[in-house]
Design a protein around this motif. Sequence first.
Motif, PDB file in Angstrom:
ATOM      1  N   PHE A 237       0.744  -1.029   0.042  1.00  0.00           N
ATOM      2  CA  PHE A 237       0.070   0.012  -0.084  1.00  0.00           C
ATOM      3  C   PHE A 237       0.745   1.210   0.035  1.00  0.00           C
ATOM      4  CE2 PHE A 237      -2.141  -3.638   2.340  1.00  0.00           C
ATOM      5  CZ  PHE A 237      -3.198  -3.732   1.680  1.00  0.00           C
ATOM      6  N   TRP A 242      -1.175   4.306  -1.682  1.00  0.00           N
ATOM      7  CA  TRP A 242      -2.468   4.398  -1.016  1.00  0.00           C
ATOM      8  C   TRP A 242      -2.356   5.568  -0.047  1.00  0.00           C
ATOM      9  CZ3 TRP A 242      -6.275   0.204  -0.199  1.00  0.00           C
ATOM     10  CH2 TRP A 242      -6.478  -0.759  -1.467  1.00  0.00           C
ATOM     11  N   GLU A 243      -3.443   6.695  -0.124  1.00  0.00           N
ATOM     12  CA  GLU A 243      -3.006   7.941   0.598  1.00  0.00           C
ATOM     13  C   GLU A 243      -3.940   7.802   1.826  1.00  0.00           C
ATOM     14  OE1 GLU A 243      -3.336  11.217  -1.567  1.00  0.00           O
ATOM     15  OE2 GLU A 243      -1.623  10.666  -2.822  1.00  0.00           O
ATOM     16  N   SER A 246      -2.649   3.270   6.567  1.00  0.00           N
ATOM     17  CA  SER A 246      -2.357   1.696   6.644  1.00  0.00           C
ATOM     18  C   SER A 246      -2.035   1.511   8.076  1.00  0.00           C
ATOM     19  CB  SER A 246      -1.371   1.292   5.488  1.00  0.00           C
ATOM     20  OG  SER A 246      -0.277   1.840   5.790  1.00  0.00           O
ATOM     21  N   ALA A 302      -2.836  -4.236  -4.976  1.00  0.00           N
ATOM     22  CA  ALA A 302      -2.788  -2.762  -4.423  1.00  0.00           C
ATOM     23  C   ALA A 302      -1.535  -2.188  -4.799  1.00  0.00           C
ATOM     24  CB  ALA A 302      -2.677  -2.788  -2.810  1.00  0.00           C
ATOM     25  N   GLY A 307      -2.550   3.250  -5.889  1.00  0.00           N
ATOM     26  CA  GLY A 307      -3.495   3.906  -5.264  1.00  0.00           C
ATOM     27  C   GLY A 307      -4.005   4.936  -6.387  1.00  0.00           C
ATOM     28  N   THR A 385      -6.646   2.035   3.520  1.00  0.00           N
ATOM     29  CA  THR A 385      -7.750   2.510   3.017  1.00  0.00           C
ATOM     30  C   THR A 385      -7.165   3.685   2.010  1.00  0.00           C
ATOM     31  OG1 THR A 385      -9.461   4.073   3.219  1.00  0.00           O
ATOM     32  CG2 THR A 385      -7.811   4.381   4.870  1.00  0.00           C
ATOM     33  N   ASP A 386      -7.938   3.955   0.872  1.00  0.00           N
ATOM     34  CA  ASP A 386      -7.253   4.977  -0.174  1.00  0.00           C
ATOM     35  C   ASP A 386      -8.497   5.831  -0.385  1.00  0.00           C
ATOM     36  OD1 ASP A 386      -5.484   6.061  -1.944  1.00  0.00           O
ATOM     37  OD2 ASP A 386      -6.257   4.794  -3.578  1.00  0.00           O
TER      38      ASP A 386
END
Length: 393
Positions: A237, A242-243, A246, A302, A307, A385-386
């Motif tokens: 991630f 992914w922003e 995590s 992922a 992301g 979560t993104d």
Amino acid sequence: MSHDHLTPGDDAFDPRRWEEAGPEELTRLAEQRPEELYEAAVRLCRGAPGGEFGGTPQTRTAGRIAEALADTRSRDCAAYAVDIVGRLPPQGAAARQERDRLRRSVAERLAKAQPPRHLEPLFVALPDDPHDPETETRACILGELALTGAGTGRRVLDAYTARLRELGHPLTRLPGTRLDVEHRFTVRVRGLGPVKTPQQLRARFPEMPPSDRGAVVGRGAAGVPDDGRAQAAVRPFTAGGWEGGSEARFFMLPEPLDPDAFGMSLLEELPLDCLTVGNGSQGTALACATTPDDVLNELFSAAYYGGVNGQGQGRAYARLYAWDSLYALMGLSVDVPFLEAVRVAADHRWLRFMAFTGWFHHDAADVAFAVLDPTRTRVAVLAATDTDQDAPG
């Protein structure tokens, strides 16, 4: 191929002509006049007088040319494409990321478009430096070929792989061919996109019922901090950009847990950020049983797709990050053989869970897993979560 190659007409060279070229024009030139494309990319990489690199626009334009050449079925085009991405020097973090993205994109395109006989000449000279740009590009190509099965049993490729292994290149830790547990990598089934609702989760995976026993054991769990293991677990991630955030946590249970009690009742008792909203209360959540190949595929995806505001890592490195994460979740040493890891994974209990708390954005993507080890006394949790809610514009 030498980087000292000189091309005529440098003084008259206009980089804007190539920056404005569309995909169709680049494809046509790659098929009809690949040497012209290659020479244009060399000039772009050469950049400003004194050998300084011209910046991100030149990087991207040279990369587009390399991608067009990589997609063109030709031994010369394959060599040109590899040579171009080997010329992209880093200047700052953004330039390094763009260089890595282009290198991995070209490697994937070559593995898809070129027959192995067109690629074998690239591997005749064995490397001395695992950090050399040309070596890195070839390592990515080998990683791509491993997933297609096209590179096995070829003496030149095997010798190059063995040399990379001697040099300690990280991609050589991976299996030389795709394992059965990796069968879902890059495979997208219509109608089976990301799981975003409780209905979708329940429709695809069996839900674990509430358990008083699970709640009791969860309240007695003790956290086991391990920063290195946590970083490996979340790497797909973080690498994919992914922003939203995590989280990876590890716990020791006070006693062995019946696998049937491993579910949301236990997870809700653990001190997890992802299950706690801002005021400290817990939101609606559910957990379903899943399998190692499902978890591994989500980890791969992922990193591979990246992301919403990040970038994909290419199949070779996405595969590496996915396996490193799975090993971290199981608490395995990197020395454990992959087939042994597959066997051990079958003895674990795996969960997907979904939560509606302030931690998850419910925007681009949410993923959450928990795993119970074969002794039934250790639990690992991974959530990510993104979102693009903070993206400019």
